[in-house]
Write a protein that holds these residues in place. Structure first.
Motif, PDB file in Angstrom:
ATOM      1  N   SER A 178      -8.368  -3.426  17.964  1.00  0.00           N
ATOM      2  CA  SER A 178      -7.045  -2.792  17.997  1.00  0.00           C
ATOM      3  C   SER A 178      -6.183  -3.375  19.120  1.00  0.00           C
ATOM      4  CB  SER A 178      -7.188  -1.281  18.166  1.00  0.00           C
ATOM      5  OG  SER A 178      -7.800  -0.964  19.418  1.00  0.00           O
ATOM      6  N   LEU A 179      -6.828  -3.898  20.164  1.00  0.00           N
ATOM      7  CA  LEU A 179      -6.072  -4.519  21.254  1.00  0.00           C
ATOM      8  C   LEU A 179      -5.378  -5.796  20.786  1.00  0.00           C
ATOM      9  CD1 LEU A 179      -8.650  -4.088  24.180  1.00  0.00           C
ATOM     10  CD2 LEU A 179      -6.606  -2.712  23.715  1.00  0.00           C
ATOM     11  N   VAL A 180      -6.047  -6.536  19.902  1.00  0.00           N
ATOM     12  CA  VAL A 180      -5.446  -7.752  19.345  1.00  0.00           C
ATOM     13  C   VAL A 180      -4.250  -7.372  18.474  1.00  0.00           C
ATOM     14  CG1 VAL A 180      -5.854  -9.810  17.946  1.00  0.00           C
ATOM     15  CG2 VAL A 180      -7.684  -8.907  19.391  1.00  0.00           C
ATOM     16  N   GLU A 181      -4.421  -6.342  17.643  1.00  0.00           N
ATOM     17  CA  GLU A 181      -3.324  -5.893  16.794  1.00  0.00           C
ATOM     18  C   GLU A 181      -2.156  -5.376  17.634  1.00  0.00           C
ATOM     19  OE1 GLU A 181      -3.210  -6.377  13.627  1.00  0.00           O
ATOM     20  OE2 GLU A 181      -5.243  -7.224  13.603  1.00  0.00           O
ATOM     21  N   ALA A 182      -2.478  -4.700  18.737  1.00  0.00           N
ATOM     22  CA  ALA A 182      -1.423  -4.202  19.622  1.00  0.00           C
ATOM     23  C   ALA A 182      -0.645  -5.358  20.236  1.00  0.00           C
ATOM     24  CB  ALA A 182      -2.037  -3.336  20.724  1.00  0.00           C
ATOM     25  N   ALA A 183      -1.323  -6.415  20.608  1.00  0.00           N
ATOM     26  CA  ALA A 183      -0.648  -7.581  21.168  1.00  0.00           C
ATOM     27  C   ALA A 183       0.285  -8.213  20.145  1.00  0.00           C
ATOM     28  CB  ALA A 183      -1.675  -8.603  21.656  1.00  0.00           C
ATOM     29  N   LYS A 184      -0.147  -8.273  18.884  1.00  0.00           N
ATOM     30  CA  LYS A 184       0.700  -8.831  17.830  1.00  0.00           C
ATOM     31  C   LYS A 184       1.907  -7.927  17.557  1.00  0.00           C
ATOM     32  CE  LYS A 184      -3.034 -11.317  15.468  1.00  0.00           C
ATOM     33  NZ  LYS A 184      -3.816 -11.447  14.225  1.00  0.00           N
ATOM     34  N   ASP A 185       1.683  -6.609  17.605  1.00  0.00           N
ATOM     35  CA  ASP A 185       2.797  -5.667  17.388  1.00  0.00           C
ATOM     36  C   ASP A 185       3.850  -5.784  18.478  1.00  0.00           C
ATOM     37  OD1 ASP A 185       1.570  -4.726  15.133  1.00  0.00           O
ATOM     38  OD2 ASP A 185       0.618  -3.011  16.121  1.00  0.00           O
ATOM     39  N   ALA A 188       3.437 -10.881  20.223  1.00  0.00           N
ATOM     40  CA  ALA A 188       2.607 -12.058  20.513  1.00  0.00           C
ATOM     41  C   ALA A 188       2.233 -12.760  19.209  1.00  0.00           C
ATOM     42  CB  ALA A 188       1.338 -11.639  21.255  1.00  0.00           C
ATOM     43  N   LYS A 189       2.294 -14.096  19.241  1.00  0.00           N
ATOM     44  CA  LYS A 189       1.854 -14.873  18.090  1.00  0.00           C
ATOM     45  C   LYS A 189       0.323 -14.890  18.045  1.00  0.00           C
ATOM     46  CE  LYS A 189       5.969 -17.806  18.185  1.00  0.00           C
ATOM     47  NZ  LYS A 189       6.495 -19.186  18.295  1.00  0.00           N
ATOM     48  N   ASN A 190      -0.210 -15.428  16.951  1.00  0.00           N
ATOM     49  CA  ASN A 190      -1.671 -15.421  16.796  1.00  0.00           C
ATOM     50  C   ASN A 190      -2.372 -16.126  17.958  1.00  0.00           C
ATOM     51  OD1 ASN A 190      -1.615 -13.997  14.384  1.00  0.00           O
ATOM     52  ND2 ASN A 190      -1.504 -15.842  13.131  1.00  0.00           N
ATOM     53  N   TRP A 191      -1.879 -17.312  18.337  1.00  0.00           N
ATOM     54  CA  TRP A 191      -2.536 -18.059  19.410  1.00  0.00           C
ATOM     55  C   TRP A 191      -2.355 -17.364  20.758  1.00  0.00           C
ATOM     56  CZ3 TRP A 191       0.116 -19.945  23.580  1.00  0.00           C
ATOM     57  CH2 TRP A 191       1.507 -20.046  23.475  1.00  0.00           C
ATOM     58  N   THR A 196      -4.656 -14.413  25.277  1.00  0.00           N
ATOM     59  CA  THR A 196      -4.484 -13.349  26.267  1.00  0.00           C
ATOM     60  C   THR A 196      -5.433 -12.172  26.078  1.00  0.00           C
ATOM     61  OG1 THR A 196      -2.728 -12.367  24.889  1.00  0.00           O
ATOM     62  CG2 THR A 196      -2.045 -13.904  26.628  1.00  0.00           C
ATOM     63  N   VAL A 197      -5.956 -11.994  24.866  1.00  0.00           N
ATOM     64  CA  VAL A 197      -6.814 -10.832  24.605  1.00  0.00           C
ATOM     65  C   VAL A 197      -8.222 -11.266  24.177  1.00  0.00           C
ATOM     66  CG1 VAL A 197      -7.113  -8.718  23.272  1.00  0.00           C
ATOM     67  CG2 VAL A 197      -4.811  -9.442  23.957  1.00  0.00           C
ATOM     68  N   THR A 198      -8.305 -11.952  23.038  1.00  0.00           N
ATOM     69  CA  THR A 198      -9.615 -12.271  22.460  1.00  0.00           C
ATOM     70  C   THR A 198     -10.456 -13.130  23.386  1.00  0.00           C
ATOM     71  OG1 THR A 198      -8.618 -12.186  20.249  1.00  0.00           O
ATOM     72  CG2 THR A 198     -10.789 -13.221  20.457  1.00  0.00           C
ATOM     73  N   LEU A 199      -9.870 -14.195  23.896  1.00  0.00           N
ATOM     74  CA  LEU A 199     -10.629 -15.125  24.745  1.00  0.00           C
ATOM     75  C   LEU A 199     -11.151 -14.427  25.993  1.00  0.00           C
ATOM     76  CD1 LEU A 199     -11.555 -18.050  24.964  1.00  0.00           C
ATOM     77  CD2 LEU A 199      -9.454 -18.564  26.217  1.00  0.00           C
ATOM     78  N   LYS A 200     -10.323 -13.574  26.585  1.00  0.00           N
ATOM     79  CA  LYS A 200     -10.736 -12.887  27.810  1.00  0.00           C
ATOM     80  C   LYS A 200     -11.806 -11.837  27.535  1.00  0.00           C
ATOM     81  CE  LYS A 200      -6.336 -13.687  30.142  1.00  0.00           C
ATOM     82  NZ  LYS A 200      -5.088 -13.089  30.659  1.00  0.00           N
ATOM     83  N   LEU A 201     -11.706 -11.171  26.380  1.00  0.00           N
ATOM     84  CA  LEU A 201     -12.698 -10.160  26.048  1.00  0.00           C
ATOM     85  C   LEU A 201     -14.054 -10.763  25.674  1.00  0.00           C
ATOM     86  CD1 LEU A 201     -10.572  -7.614  23.980  1.00  0.00           C
ATOM     87  CD2 LEU A 201     -11.444  -7.323  26.300  1.00  0.00           C
ATOM     88  N   THR A 202     -14.029 -11.995  25.174  1.00  0.00           N
ATOM     89  CA  THR A 202     -15.282 -12.662  24.794  1.00  0.00           C
ATOM     90  C   THR A 202     -15.795 -13.598  25.898  1.00  0.00           C
ATOM     91  OG1 THR A 202     -13.996 -14.389  23.662  1.00  0.00           O
ATOM     92  CG2 THR A 202     -14.804 -12.553  22.322  1.00  0.00           C
ATOM     93  N   LEU A 279     -12.054 -10.370  36.892  1.00  0.00           N
ATOM     94  CA  LEU A 279     -12.408 -10.265  35.493  1.00  0.00           C
ATOM     95  C   LEU A 279     -12.243  -8.832  35.000  1.00  0.00           C
ATOM     96  CD1 LEU A 279     -13.545 -11.661  32.987  1.00  0.00           C
ATOM     97  CD2 LEU A 279     -15.837 -11.056  33.774  1.00  0.00           C
ATOM     98  N   GLU A 280     -12.602  -7.877  35.831  1.00  0.00           N
ATOM     99  CA  GLU A 280     -12.440  -6.475  35.435  1.00  0.00           C
ATOM    100  C   GLU A 280     -10.957  -6.153  35.214  1.00  0.00           C
ATOM    101  OE1 GLU A 280     -14.330  -4.119  38.358  1.00  0.00           O
ATOM    102  OE2 GLU A 280     -16.356  -4.763  37.865  1.00  0.00           O
ATOM    103  N   GLY A 281     -10.091  -6.773  36.015  1.00  0.00           N
ATOM    104  CA  GLY A 281      -8.681  -6.563  35.841  1.00  0.00           C
ATOM    105  C   GLY A 281      -8.164  -7.166  34.543  1.00  0.00           C
ATOM    106  N   LEU A 282      -8.774  -8.355  34.173  1.00  0.00           N
ATOM    107  CA  LEU A 282      -8.362  -8.996  32.927  1.00  0.00           C
ATOM    108  C   LEU A 282      -8.812  -8.178  31.732  1.00  0.00           C
ATOM    109  CD1 LEU A 282      -9.197 -12.731  33.749  1.00  0.00           C
ATOM    110  CD2 LEU A 282      -6.930 -11.710  33.563  1.00  0.00           C
ATOM    111  N   LEU A 283     -10.042  -7.610  31.845  1.00  0.00           N
ATOM    112  CA  LEU A 283     -10.570  -6.852  30.723  1.00  0.00           C
ATOM    113  C   LEU A 283     -10.010  -5.455  30.635  1.00  0.00           C
ATOM    114  CD1 LEU A 283     -14.306  -7.999  30.918  1.00  0.00           C
ATOM    115  CD2 LEU A 283     -12.442  -8.972  29.585  1.00  0.00           C
TER     116      LEU A 283
END
Length: 283
Positions: A178-185, A188-191, A196-202, A279-283
């Protein structure tokens, strides 16, 4: 009080096992690395730093450098292939996810040596790979696909790729999509959402995969022997030769201690990054 006693009795076998089969061998290896090789057989219990000085000799130092280069290349390629594989596997429906997971795990059911001999059949002169390239007109003459650096690299990537895939999958599967969807809403573009979200969470999964791939790739000597034909020398090959051929056990122990130091450094770096405030701040 009784509950603590029972808990202690249950944990005691674990402590005994750890001391006997983990701590004791490591301490013995460390002590052995500071001893001297006997003239005829075994070792002499005399303190010496000769084994560690020997590592700094050009021939052994170059072997370490080449092993590190191969480990970095293997890690980069496994990450390049394993990250998208693990990421998209986590997005699959439950049934397909189970099937793909089974396909990833199946290679572990077969002995690693047998799998490497399978690559020999594929890469050998007039083998399956060469015949396929000739049939499709991609090459006109025989290629030397076996017994070289590229063959060893291919074997390393093949053997260690599942570790990267499973590490990334474990991290991506736990993501809050849902965080990825929120970023798009929010525009934010897909990349941009990915960066900003997926890469940092993984990122924890990526770091775990890097450790699981980089450290073993410096010591998998049987892959270098089978696919490299003895032309590619890794630290693992050095340790094997010192134990089996030259019988220089202190030097083999010193090489093992240095490898263990590499392992501890990577694990410490991983814990430092994953538990850092940044990292905790990024996540």
């Amino acid at each position: 009080m009784k509950k603590r006693s029972k808990d202690g009795l249950l944990i005691a076998p674990l402590y005994v096992f750890t001391l006997l089969f983990v701590a004791a061998p490591l301490l013995y290896m460390l002590a052995l690395s500071f001893m001297q090789r006997a003239e005829v057989w075994g070792v002499e219990a005399a303190f010496s730093l000769d084994s560690y000085r020997k590592i700094l000799q050009p021939v052994y130092r170059d072997t370490f450098v080449e092993s590190v280069k191969l480990a970095f290349t293997t890690t980069f390629l496994t990450l390049l292939v394993g990250y998208p594989f693990g990421y998209f596997m986590a997005r699959l429906p439950a049934k397909r996810k189970s099937l793909v997971m089974l396909l990833v795990v199946i290679p572990f059911w077969t002995n690693a040596l047998m799998r490497m001999y399978g690559w020999m059949i594929l890469f050998r002169s007039n083998g399956l790979a060469e015949q396929a390239l000739l049939r499709f007109g991609l090459i006109e003459d025989s290629l030397k696909l076996l017994y070289n650096y590229k063959a060893v690299l291919a074997g390393m990537v093949y053997a260690l790729l599942p570790f990267m895939v499973l590490a990334v999958y474990s991290s991506a599967e736990k993501m809050d999509w849902s965080l990825v969807e929120a970023a798009k809403d929010l525009g934010a573009k897909n990349w941009q959402a990915f960066a900003t979200v997926t890469l940092k969470l993984t990122l924890p999964g990526i770091l775990s995969g890097v450790i699981l791939v980089f450290i073993p790739s410096m010591g998998l000597f049987f892959i270098a022997d089978i696919l490299g034909g003895g032309k590619i020398m890794l630290v693992g090959n050095l340790i094997r030769d010192q134990l089996m051929s030259t019988r220089d056990w202190p030097f083999a122990a010193a090489l093992s201690v240095v490898l263990m130091a590499f392992t501890m450094l990577f694990i410490w770096t991983y814990r430092k990054i994953t538990h850092s405030d940044e990292l905790e701040g990024l996540l």
